[in-house]
Design an enzyme around this catalytic site. Sequence first.
Site, PDB file in Angstrom:
ATOM      1  N   GLU A 143      23.476  53.399  41.746  1.00 48.05           N
ATOM      2  CA  GLU A 143      22.535  53.149  41.446  1.00 48.05           C
ATOM      3  C   GLU A 143      22.978  51.955  39.776  1.00 48.05           C
ATOM      4  O   GLU A 143      24.499  52.017  38.964  1.00 48.05           O
ATOM      5  CB  GLU A 143      21.831  54.282  40.051  1.00 48.05           C
ATOM      6  N   LYS A 167      23.360  51.452  35.658  1.00 47.35           N
ATOM      7  CA  LYS A 167      23.241  52.169  34.694  1.00 47.35           C
ATOM      8  C   LYS A 167      22.742  51.850  33.617  1.00 47.35           C
ATOM      9  O   LYS A 167      22.949  50.440  33.081  1.00 47.35           O
ATOM     10  CB  LYS A 167      25.284  52.559  33.583  1.00 47.35           C
ATOM     11  N   ASP A 171      20.973  50.512  30.259  1.00 47.26           N
ATOM     12  CA  ASP A 171      21.703  51.149  28.658  1.00 47.26           C
ATOM     13  C   ASP A 171      20.108  51.609  27.210  1.00 47.26           C
ATOM     14  O   ASP A 171      19.655  50.748  26.594  1.00 47.26           O
ATOM     15  CB  ASP A 171      21.806  49.638  27.673  1.00 47.26           C
ATOM     16  N   TYR A 225      16.130  58.643  37.059  1.00 54.23           N
ATOM     17  CA  TYR A 225      17.352  59.164  38.329  1.00 54.23           C
ATOM     18  C   TYR A 225      17.887  60.263  38.633  1.00 54.23           C
ATOM     19  O   TYR A 225      18.899  60.720  39.574  1.00 54.23           O
ATOM     20  CB  TYR A 225      18.377  58.242  38.023  1.00 54.23           C
ATOM     21  N   LYS A 230      31.229  50.763  34.397  1.00 55.14           N
ATOM     22  CA  LYS A 230      31.227  49.664  33.694  1.00 55.14           C
ATOM     23  C   LYS A 230      31.783  48.298  33.921  1.00 55.14           C
ATOM     24  O   LYS A 230      33.089  48.128  34.457  1.00 55.14           O
ATOM     25  CB  LYS A 230      32.041  50.433  32.243  1.00 55.14           C
ATOM     26  N   CYS A 243      20.259  25.824  -0.906  1.00 51.41           N
ATOM     27  CA  CYS A 243      19.875  25.808  -0.454  1.00 51.41           C
ATOM     28  C   CYS A 243      20.194  25.184   0.606  1.00 51.41           C
ATOM     29  O   CYS A 243      19.773  23.789  -0.048  1.00 51.41           O
ATOM     30  CB  CYS A 243      18.301  26.824  -0.745  1.00 51.41           C
ATOM     31  N   CYS A 281      15.878  23.101   0.593  1.00 51.48           N
ATOM     32  CA  CYS A 281      16.151  22.280  -1.327  1.00 51.48           C
ATOM     33  C   CYS A 281      16.864  22.084  -2.570  1.00 51.48           C
ATOM     34  O   CYS A 281      16.480  22.095  -3.317  1.00 51.48           O
ATOM     35  CB  CYS A 281      14.548  23.192  -1.581  1.00 51.48           C
ATOM     36  N   CYS A 306      17.056  31.853  -0.842  1.00 53.75           N
ATOM     37  CA  CYS A 306      16.772  30.943  -1.858  1.00 53.75           C
ATOM     38  C   CYS A 306      15.620  31.369  -2.509  1.00 53.75           C
ATOM     39  O   CYS A 306      14.759  31.537  -1.952  1.00 53.75           O
ATOM     40  CB  CYS A 306      16.396  30.093  -0.496  1.00 53.75           C
ATOM     41  N   CYS A 320      10.399  25.020  -1.610  1.00 56.49           N
ATOM     42  CA  CYS A 320      11.765  25.409  -0.817  1.00 56.49           C
ATOM     43  C   CYS A 320      10.595  25.117   0.473  1.00 56.49           C
ATOM     44  O   CYS A 320       9.280  25.936   1.124  1.00 56.49           O
ATOM     45  CB  CYS A 320      12.236  26.542  -0.656  1.00 56.49           C
TER      46      CYS A 320
HETATM   47  S1  IVH Z   1      22.998  60.174  36.160  1.00 57.53           S
HETATM   48  C1  IVH Z   1      25.743  64.371  35.513  1.00 57.53           C
HETATM   49  N1  IVH Z   1      22.312  57.949  36.746  1.00 57.53           N
HETATM   50  O1  IVH Z   1      25.044  57.439  31.661  1.00 57.53           O
HETATM   51  C2  IVH Z   1      25.044  63.346  34.643  1.00 57.53           C
HETATM   52  N2  IVH Z   1      23.017  58.293  34.539  1.00 57.53           N
HETATM   53  O2  IVH Z   1      27.532  58.356  31.317  1.00 57.53           O
HETATM   54  C3  IVH Z   1      23.896  62.574  35.788  1.00 57.53           C
HETATM   55  N3  IVH Z   1      22.516  56.463  32.748  1.00 57.53           N
HETATM   56  O3  IVH Z   1      23.652  60.221  29.861  1.00 57.53           O
HETATM   57  C4  IVH Z   1      23.665  61.256  34.933  1.00 57.53           C
HETATM   58  N4  IVH Z   1      21.707  55.382  33.893  1.00 57.53           N
HETATM   59  O4  IVH Z   1      22.222  58.420  29.651  1.00 57.53           O
HETATM   60  C5  IVH Z   1      22.856  58.469  35.676  1.00 57.53           C
HETATM   61  N5  IVH Z   1      21.139  55.726  36.932  1.00 57.53           N
HETATM   62  C6  IVH Z   1      21.531  56.938  36.317  1.00 57.53           C
HETATM   63  C7  IVH Z   1      21.780  56.117  34.537  1.00 57.53           C
HETATM   64  C8  IVH Z   1      22.451  57.425  34.005  1.00 57.53           C
HETATM   65  C9  IVH Z   1      22.457  55.480  32.413  1.00 57.53           C
HETATM   66  C10 IVH Z   1      23.505  56.871  31.985  1.00 57.53           C
HETATM   67  C11 IVH Z   1      22.956  58.319  30.857  1.00 57.53           C
HETATM   68  C12 IVH Z   1      24.148  59.463  31.347  1.00 57.53           C
HETATM   69  C13 IVH Z   1      25.256  58.438  30.823  1.00 57.53           C
HETATM   70  C14 IVH Z   1      26.704  59.292  32.058  1.00 57.53           C
END
Ligand code: IVH
Length: 670
Positions: free
Chosen positions: A115, A117, A119, A227, A314, A408, A411, A426, A432
């Site tokens: 999946e 990740k 943010d 998720y 990451k 500025c 002006c 300014c 201005c």
């Molecule tokens: S699964 C047991 N799936 O990443 C952990 N986490 O570093 C279950 N996060 O605290 C998390 N996308 O806030 C999971 N597709 C994803 C995610 C995800 C973002 C975040 C989540 C978690 C942190 C873990």
Amino acid sequence: MTSQEAKNRIEELSQKINYYNDKYYQEHISEISDYEFDMLLEELVRLEGQFPEYKTPDSPTLRVGGDITKSFNSVKHKYPMLSLGNTYSEQEVRDFDERVKKFLNTQDDIEYVCEMKFDGVSMSLTYENGILKQAVTRGDGVQGDDVTTNIKTIKTIPLKLKTGDYPTMFEVRGEVFMSKQNFEKLNKEREDIGETLYANPRNTASGTVKLQDSAEVARRGLDCFLYFLLGESLPYQSHSEALEALSKWGFQVSDTYKKCKNIDEVLEYIKAWEQKRHTLPVETDGAVIKVNNFSKQEELGLTAKSPRWAIAFKYKAESVGTVLQEITYQVGRTGAVTPVAELKPVQLAGTTVKRASLHNANEIERLGLRIGDTVFVEKGGEIIPKVTGVDLSKRPASSIPLLYIQNCPECNTALVRKEGEALHYCPNEKGCPPQIKGKIEHFVQRKAMDITSLGEKIIEQLYNAGLIKNIADLYDLKQSQLEALDRMGEKLASKIIKNVEESKMIPFERVLFALGIRFVGATVAKKLADYFENIEALSQATIETLTQVPEIGDRIAQSVVEYFAEPDSQDIVQRLKAAGLNLVSEKQAVVQKGTSLEGKTFVVSGVFSQFSREGIESEIEAHGGKLLSGVSGKLDYLVAGDKMGPSKLEKAQKLGIKIISEEEFIKMIS
Ligand code: IVH
């Protein structure tokens, strides 16, 4: 209305609204106009206010917020919220696969689900009998904060599941985020009122989840991807089955997930999304790899901090080196000066980058920038790329330390830096050019006075021609003056005059926002307009009275007091008043305006562009007219907007009633 009638109507309205919401959010179909929808919602809000005992925990009114949470209760998680181990290279991902195999004592390929990740902030939602009971933040993993009221404003989170095969009790976890688009919109609004900008969508989402005012949470528009399903004896064999179930029950599951037969397919997924992820509406910083099979997950179990069955990969924050050619300085409407790095164009995360924000003088000093330096540019959580460092090995021998501008760039007035603020300003507010033009642009914008014919270019032209120096000058413009301008023409000139004239109908709260008082955004303006009801009262308010208004703090109060203390502001307000702008709240305005409609009866129907339907209705009453509940022989005028029902129109035609447009109505009262 009896209590029983109210109960029935509340049920009926809730059902209707839920139906239209589902159609809209799940099938992208609008069966009724936004206006009609708002009317249903407004009626429900009103009835729930009168009969709070009938407000249900899944009421659709919770989507618009309004409830205030003074402090968030701490809640212990039923299942701890763990985090994930991180990997940064192909080798580390392969090591993870090896560990899993070793633990499970097998040589066979392991099936994974990959999946994105996301943010944002992780959130745990508890459902009982299909109803959202509680939403809790991660906190320290053991206990978090109950933010249910705020989370209920997220339209993609179901408040009540449709009948289905869901367990009576379960928890679902996901990521609450702010889309890049909503983040940019929010920051534009903040820039416009002179607020400091938010750093990135993640921090903003996290701050928004913990706001006290749920209406503000609703306005900012958070979103959520789910998720992770948790519960006792769930009837699923694997994570992918659970995701399918979640999406069937109405949860938003991102379609970026993929089942992978082995670790090679996982690595392909990671590669495939490295660039593609930038096209998603949400910020992502990696991929999450999960063992798909639940019994294998169970066998693998957890360590103290994270599950052994999942890992995060990451992506490296992308960074490129390029030459800093110049630093330019932008002056905004509020006089704030922001430095911008002008770069030799370079490719980064799928786009060509030519400029990067430098925030303020401190940042330039921190980086030790010099013109001609090769700098590193990165796109991290932020949308606008930023300069993260200097490659000193490439510094030209001839370069000299950079001096921040003292005057500025527009002006030439000496810049000032207020105590505790990072930005230079300014102070030449009235002389201005970008400040003057910026204030007028702010005033005419759609959310304010809605004088849409006055675009940036025309404002510039009018300013250069000496016709406008402040917002009040707009109301002195003459058709002949406009026509005399280059490329203007009669048609555009009369459109401008008409738009300016129509803006006199804009309600007080929007005029107040349009004035451009620092820190007074649309929401604050509404709160002030509701509380003080007219500009006289507001202009005489002290810091003490202002801070009595819910959610108005010292900083806003100070700014309002400073604004009205300025003789120039007083002059402008007087001129706007003389021009006939609405400087009184609607409720109070009803008793105030003329008698031109006396003895005439009206019905208002449909959607309008200048006014809301209620706006027209209150104007009718304000000018001595009478409102009727339906079309009948007693009716004089039907004010017809867009999307009005055909039967009403037909009946009015049959009875020979005068049918007038919004414009014709405006003429009648002006
Ligand atoms: S699964 C047991 N799936 O990443 C952990 N986490 O570093 C279950 N996060 O605290 C998390 N996308 O806030 C999971 N597709 C994803 C995610 C995800 C973002 C975040 C989540 C978690 C942190 C873990």
